[in-house]
Design a protein around this motif. Structure first.
Motif, mmCIF file in Angstrom:
data_model
loop_
_atom_site.group_PDB
_atom_site.id
_atom_site.type_symbol
_atom_site.label_atom_id
_atom_site.label_comp_id
_atom_site.label_asym_id
_atom_site.label_seq_id
_atom_site.Cartn_x
_atom_site.Cartn_y
_atom_site.Cartn_z
ATOM 1 N N GLU A 38 0.830 -1.205 0.000
ATOM 2 C CA GLU A 38 0.000 0.000 0.000
ATOM 3 C C GLU A 38 0.868 1.259 0.000
ATOM 4 O OE1 GLU A 38 -2.734 -0.326 3.276
ATOM 5 O OE2 GLU A 38 -3.852 -1.951 2.310
ATOM 6 N N ARG A 39 1.944 1.251 0.774
ATOM 7 C CA ARG A 39 2.861 2.392 0.806
ATOM 8 C C ARG A 39 3.528 2.585 -0.549
ATOM 9 N NH1 ARG A 39 7.285 1.210 4.680
ATOM 10 N NH2 ARG A 39 5.517 0.050 5.361
ATOM 11 N N GLU A 40 3.974 1.485 -1.163
ATOM 12 C CA GLU A 40 4.607 1.568 -2.477
ATOM 13 C C GLU A 40 3.621 2.077 -3.524
ATOM 14 O OE1 GLU A 40 6.274 -2.291 -3.237
ATOM 15 O OE2 GLU A 40 7.970 -1.931 -1.908
ATOM 16 N N LEU A 41 2.398 1.587 -3.479
ATOM 17 C CA LEU A 41 1.382 2.042 -4.419
ATOM 18 C C LEU A 41 1.123 3.534 -4.245
ATOM 19 C CD1 LEU A 41 -0.670 1.491 -6.632
ATOM 20 C CD2 LEU A 41 -2.291 0.816 -4.850
ATOM 21 N N SER A 42 1.080 3.987 -3.021
ATOM 22 C CA SER A 42 0.884 5.407 -2.737
ATOM 23 C C SER A 42 2.035 6.241 -3.309
ATOM 24 C CB SER A 42 0.765 5.625 -1.232
ATOM 25 O OG SER A 42 0.688 6.980 -0.931
ATOM 26 N N GLN A 43 3.262 5.753 -3.159
ATOM 27 C CA GLN A 43 4.426 6.469 -3.686
ATOM 28 C C GLN A 43 4.399 6.504 -5.216
ATOM 29 O OE1 GLN A 43 7.611 4.277 -1.868
ATOM 30 N NE2 GLN A 43 7.516 5.460 0.026
ATOM 31 N N ILE A 44 4.004 5.414 -5.827
ATOM 32 C CA ILE A 44 3.921 5.357 -7.290
ATOM 33 C C ILE A 44 2.821 6.278 -7.798
ATOM 34 C CG2 ILE A 44 3.337 3.854 -9.248
ATOM 35 C CD1 ILE A 44 4.780 1.588 -7.620
ATOM 36 N N CYS A 65 13.223 20.890 -1.614
ATOM 37 C CA CYS A 65 14.035 22.074 -1.935
ATOM 38 C C CYS A 65 13.833 22.595 -3.354
ATOM 39 C CB CYS A 65 15.515 21.785 -1.697
ATOM 40 S SG CYS A 65 16.260 20.643 -2.893
ATOM 41 N N GLY A 66 13.216 21.799 -4.216
ATOM 42 C CA GLY A 66 12.962 22.228 -5.593
ATOM 43 C C GLY A 66 14.090 21.950 -6.563
ATOM 44 N N ASP A 67 15.236 21.457 -6.069
ATOM 45 C CA ASP A 67 16.344 21.110 -6.955
ATOM 46 C C ASP A 67 15.997 19.865 -7.769
ATOM 47 O OD1 ASP A 67 17.865 23.216 -6.054
ATOM 48 O OD2 ASP A 67 19.160 22.004 -4.771
ATOM 49 N N GLU A 68 16.776 19.648 -8.806
ATOM 50 C CA GLU A 68 16.579 18.468 -9.646
ATOM 51 C C GLU A 68 17.004 17.208 -8.881
ATOM 52 O OE1 GLU A 68 18.173 16.527 -13.829
ATOM 53 O OE2 GLU A 68 18.943 18.458 -13.189
ATOM 54 N N ILE A 69 16.207 16.168 -9.007
ATOM 55 C CA ILE A 69 16.584 14.853 -8.487
ATOM 56 C C ILE A 69 17.454 14.209 -9.561
ATOM 57 C CG2 ILE A 69 15.765 12.594 -7.722
ATOM 58 C CD1 ILE A 69 13.118 13.980 -6.940
ATOM 59 N N SER A 70 18.611 13.720 -9.173
ATOM 60 C CA SER A 70 19.551 13.196 -10.162
ATOM 61 C C SER A 70 18.935 12.037 -10.949
ATOM 62 C CB SER A 70 20.846 12.734 -9.491
ATOM 63 O OG SER A 70 20.641 11.539 -8.785
ATOM 64 N N PRO A 71 19.274 11.973 -12.232
ATOM 65 C CA PRO A 71 18.787 10.852 -13.051
ATOM 66 C C PRO A 71 19.213 9.495 -12.494
ATOM 67 C CG PRO A 71 19.690 12.575 -14.448
ATOM 68 C CD PRO A 71 20.011 12.948 -13.024
ATOM 69 N N GLN A 72 20.386 9.443 -11.860
ATOM 70 C CA GLN A 72 20.852 8.184 -11.277
ATOM 71 C C GLN A 72 19.916 7.753 -10.145
ATOM 72 O OE1 GLN A 72 22.773 10.930 -11.656
ATOM 73 N NE2 GLN A 72 24.431 10.344 -13.024
ATOM 74 N N ARG A 73 19.488 8.694 -9.318
ATOM 75 C CA ARG A 73 18.563 8.367 -8.222
ATOM 76 C C ARG A 73 17.234 7.905 -8.781
ATOM 77 N NH1 ARG A 73 17.162 8.405 -3.043
ATOM 78 N NH2 ARG A 73 15.303 9.460 -2.266
ATOM 79 N N LEU A 74 16.739 8.602 -9.791
ATOM 80 C CA LEU A 74 15.453 8.225 -10.381
ATOM 81 C C LEU A 74 15.536 6.878 -11.099
ATOM 82 C CD1 LEU A 74 14.228 11.683 -11.681
ATOM 83 C CD2 LEU A 74 13.389 10.410 -9.685
ATOM 84 N N ALA A 75 16.716 6.542 -11.627
ATOM 85 C CA ALA A 75 16.877 5.236 -12.267
ATOM 86 C C ALA A 75 16.753 4.108 -11.251
ATOM 87 C CB ALA A 75 18.228 5.164 -12.979
ATOM 88 N N VAL A 76 17.234 4.358 -10.040
ATOM 89 C CA VAL A 76 17.189 3.350 -8.985
ATOM 90 C C VAL A 76 15.845 3.359 -8.267
ATOM 91 C CG1 VAL A 76 18.217 2.664 -6.774
ATOM 92 C CG2 VAL A 76 19.678 3.409 -8.643
ATOM 93 N N GLN A 77 15.320 4.569 -8.034
ATOM 94 C CA GLN A 77 14.057 4.716 -7.301
ATOM 95 C C GLN A 77 13.190 5.744 -8.041
ATOM 96 O OE1 GLN A 77 14.500 6.119 -3.273
ATOM 97 N NE2 GLN A 77 12.424 5.536 -2.727
ATOM 98 N N PRO A 78 12.488 5.317 -9.089
ATOM 99 C CA PRO A 78 11.733 6.248 -9.931
ATOM 100 C C PRO A 78 10.649 7.030 -9.196
ATOM 101 C CG PRO A 78 11.726 4.034 -10.875
ATOM 102 C CD PRO A 78 12.399 3.947 -9.551
#
Length: 61
Positions: A14-20, A38-51
């Motif tokens: 349920e938590r994962e579904l909420s995050q997705i 903070c409004g900064d960009e989330i690194s593409p590497q982080r998003l690749a691991v945890q979209p």
């Protein structure tokens, strides 16, 4: 014991579904990839691991 384990797994799902769902909402409103704190960009590497990540590494730690 198995019922308790299954209940724990259900909470995780349920938590994962909420995050997705929240990540999809950020895609829809054009803020995906932007740190919710903070409004900064989330690194593409982080998003690749945890979209579904809503925070950059600095804010997440």
């Amino acid at each position: 014991e198995q019922d308790e384990a299954l209940a724990g797994q259900e909470q995780v799902f349920e938590r994962e579904l909420s995050q997705i769902t929240a990540a999809i909402a950020r895609i829809d409103d054009g803020t995906y990839g932007e740190c919710a704190n903070c409004g900064d960009e989330i690194s593409p590497q982080r998003l690749a691991v945890q979209p579904e990540a809503p925070l950059c590494m600095a804010c997440a730690s």
